[in-house]
Design an enzyme around this catalytic site. Structure first.
Site, PDB file in Angstrom:
ATOM      1  N   GLY A  67       0.846  -1.289   0.049  1.00 17.67           N
ATOM      2  CA  GLY A  67      -0.072   0.096   0.168  1.00 17.67           C
ATOM      3  C   GLY A  67       0.827   1.392   0.032  1.00 17.67           C
ATOM      4  N   GLU A  72       4.624  -6.156   1.286  1.00 17.05           N
ATOM      5  CA  GLU A  72       4.172  -6.562   0.026  1.00 17.05           C
ATOM      6  C   GLU A  72       4.018  -5.371  -1.028  1.00 17.05           C
ATOM      7  OE1 GLU A  72       0.616  -8.466   0.914  1.00 17.05           O
ATOM      8  OE2 GLU A  72       1.593 -10.039   2.346  1.00 17.05           O
ATOM      9  N   PRO A  73       4.988  -4.707  -1.344  1.00 13.34           N
ATOM     10  CA  PRO A  73       4.791  -3.573  -2.315  1.00 13.34           C
ATOM     11  C   PRO A  73       4.677  -4.142  -3.803  1.00 13.34           C
ATOM     12  CG  PRO A  73       7.082  -4.166  -2.098  1.00 13.34           C
ATOM     13  CD  PRO A  73       6.831  -5.202  -0.850  1.00 13.34           C
ATOM     14  N   GLY A  74       3.750  -3.625  -4.372  1.00 10.99           N
ATOM     15  CA  GLY A  74       3.246  -3.964  -5.526  1.00 10.99           C
ATOM     16  C   GLY A  74       3.660  -2.787  -6.496  1.00 10.99           C
ATOM     17  N   TYR A  81     -11.432   3.777 -10.592  1.00 13.78           N
ATOM     18  CA  TYR A  81     -10.998   4.545  -9.319  1.00 13.78           C
ATOM     19  C   TYR A  81     -10.970   5.938  -9.262  1.00 13.78           C
ATOM     20  CZ  TYR A  81      -9.262  -0.236  -8.388  1.00 13.78           C
ATOM     21  OH  TYR A  81      -8.760  -1.597  -8.178  1.00 13.78           O
ATOM     22  N   CYS A 104     -17.243   1.329 -26.957  1.00 16.33           N
ATOM     23  CA  CYS A 104     -18.613   2.055 -26.809  1.00 16.33           C
ATOM     24  C   CYS A 104     -19.045   2.040 -25.520  1.00 16.33           C
ATOM     25  CB  CYS A 104     -19.416   1.019 -27.667  1.00 16.33           C
ATOM     26  SG  CYS A 104     -21.157   1.507 -27.998  1.00 16.33           S
ATOM     27  N   GLU A 105     -18.419   2.892 -24.747  1.00 13.79           N
ATOM     28  CA  GLU A 105     -18.895   3.092 -23.259  1.00 13.79           C
ATOM     29  C   GLU A 105     -18.073   4.764 -23.030  1.00 13.79           C
ATOM     30  OE1 GLU A 105     -20.860   1.747 -21.301  1.00 13.79           O
ATOM     31  OE2 GLU A 105     -21.383  -0.027 -22.325  1.00 13.79           O
ATOM     32  N   TYR A 147      -1.696  -2.319 -12.600  1.00 19.83           N
ATOM     33  CA  TYR A 147      -2.815  -2.666 -12.844  1.00 19.83           C
ATOM     34  C   TYR A 147      -3.372  -1.989 -14.170  1.00 19.83           C
ATOM     35  CZ  TYR A 147      -2.481  -3.557  -7.832  1.00 19.83           C
ATOM     36  OH  TYR A 147      -1.904  -4.132  -6.687  1.00 19.83           O
TER      37      TYR A 147
END
Length: 404
Positions: free
Chosen positions: A222, A263-265, A306, A332-333, A360
């Protein structure tokens, strides 16, 4: 060598591989990991890359090569880690709402496991008893994170065993003589305030006496990454100082020593990534000027899911007049990446680069509108390597069954 890719490098890569295209800089990943290692400088602190951020096997192999371990959120991520060459001792698997047979498969791999429900903890005890050390994920009822969707430790979160069920955890542990080797808490993503992590250490401090066989305390990940120019990330030096002081305090109090795991991502891969797109069309209206690119939330969903901010730069017209543009996709959105963003003048065919696209981005991509997922390229020591081919029409038909 700079740990950020230059506009010239990105233009050359786009010319060679086409767009849309994800590009990752291995040297930046290495630099981020070294920042963590140098700040903590302790054999008692270990880092497990949260690979849900980006699981391309070439990325995993690079992570392994720099001495980082790996954290997995599914059994398939764990199997990818095995495929990438990680030893079982360097793989951490934290389950969430899964069937017990997935935990059984994790045991068969010999990896580190965290369990996040009383139900699965009891099943684990019945089958394995004291024979397989295991960690438990706790929900500490701490609100943290940059967005409710990425906050995982609050009192209505699905993640972890609620801390108020401690007596049930201890009862199950004692009944089946389970070897509880670790405690795990992950409160959310985009956490800038070091004090949030220290709230977790306060929880751990009080829990230690209940678990006589503890070996590790896992604070999750995080760490905040700055997405906007004026933002600041987590102060890693300050966090390291506080964590090392916590280690000393807990050893003096309990005469017990523990490994501290993180746990760094996003912290490792976000700034290493770029999404390269080409401008398909300009559309001027009375409200705004739309610049439509050859991508959409099928490739980068973070801005829509987000409300996340990504810097977007025109690298084809670096000296152009600054104008405002609304950057949109081609599906088409409503897939608006940015409203009224000041940028160098955009022309059809220009290359727009989305910064901080390593975490991500591709990982959450889809084939919505039956569009292809992009290729991926890794740049290492200045040389580019294709690490995933661009999809083609045959990929859309793969695994389909046509019974009629």
């Amino acid at each position: 060598m700079s740990s950020f890719l230059s506009n010239e490098q990105l233009r050359n890569i786009a010319a060679e591989y086409g767009t849309p295209l994800y590009v990752y800089n291995a040297d930046r990943i290495t630099e981020q990991f070294q920042q963590l290692k140098q700040a903590f400088n302790s054999e008692k602190v270990s880092f497990f890359y949260a690979c849900k951020a980006l699981t391309n096997v070439s990325i995993l192999k690079h992570i392994k090569s720099i001495g980082c371990k790996v954290d997995c959120s599914s059994i398939n991520e764990a199997k990818l880690a095995v495929h990438a060459g990680f030893p079982s001792s360097d793989i951490l698997y934290t389950s969430n709402g899964i069937a017990f047979d997935e935990i059984e498969e994790a045991v068969s791999l010999g990896i580190n496991i965290n369990i996040d429900s009383l139900s699965n903890l009891e099943k684990f005890g019945k089958k394995y008893g004291h024979n397989y050390p295991v960690g438990i994920r706790l929900r500490p009822n701490i609100m943290a994170g940059g967005n409710l969707k990425i906050s995982t430790g609050h009192d209505t979160s699905k993640f972890g065993i609620p801390i108020e069920q401690l007596s049930d955890i201890v009862r199950i542990m004692q009944q089946y003589q389970i070897h509880i080797a670790g405690l795990h808490v992950h409160t959310g993503s985009e956490i800038k305030d070091v004090a949030v992590f220290m709230k977790v250490t306060d929880v751990f401090f009080d829990l230690v006496p209940h678990f006589p066989e503890l070996q590790f305390l896992d604070l999750g990940g995080g760490f905040k990454v700055p997405y906007q120019d004026q933002e600041e990330g987590t102060d890693i030096q300050a966090l390291a100082k506080e964590i090392l002081a916590f280690e000393e305090k807990i050893e003096q109090t309990y005469q017990r020593s523990f490994q501290v795991w993180f746990e760094p991502g996003k912290f490792l891969v976000s700034e290493a990534g770029y999404l390269l797109t080409s401008v398909n069309v300009l559309k001027e209206t009375t409200a705004t000027t739309f610049a439509g690119v050859n991508s959409g939330f099928n490739h980068l969903i973070r801005p829509m899911f987000y409300e996340a901010y990504h810097r977007i730069r025109n690298i084809s017209n670096e000296k152009g007049e600054i104008k405002n543009y609304t950057i949109t996709g081609n599906i088409c959105e409503t897939d608006t990446f940015a409203w009224e963003r000041p940028m160098h003048e955009i022309r059809e065919g220009d290359l727009l680069v989305f910064d901080n696209a390593g975490a991500y981005g591709f990982e959450m991509a889809s084939n919505f509108n039956s569009r292809y997922r992009p290729a991926e390229v890794l740049v290492k020591e200045g040389k580019s390597y294709l690490i995933r081919k661009r999809e083609v029409f045959e990929d859309l038909l793969r695994n389909l069954v046509e019974p009629f």
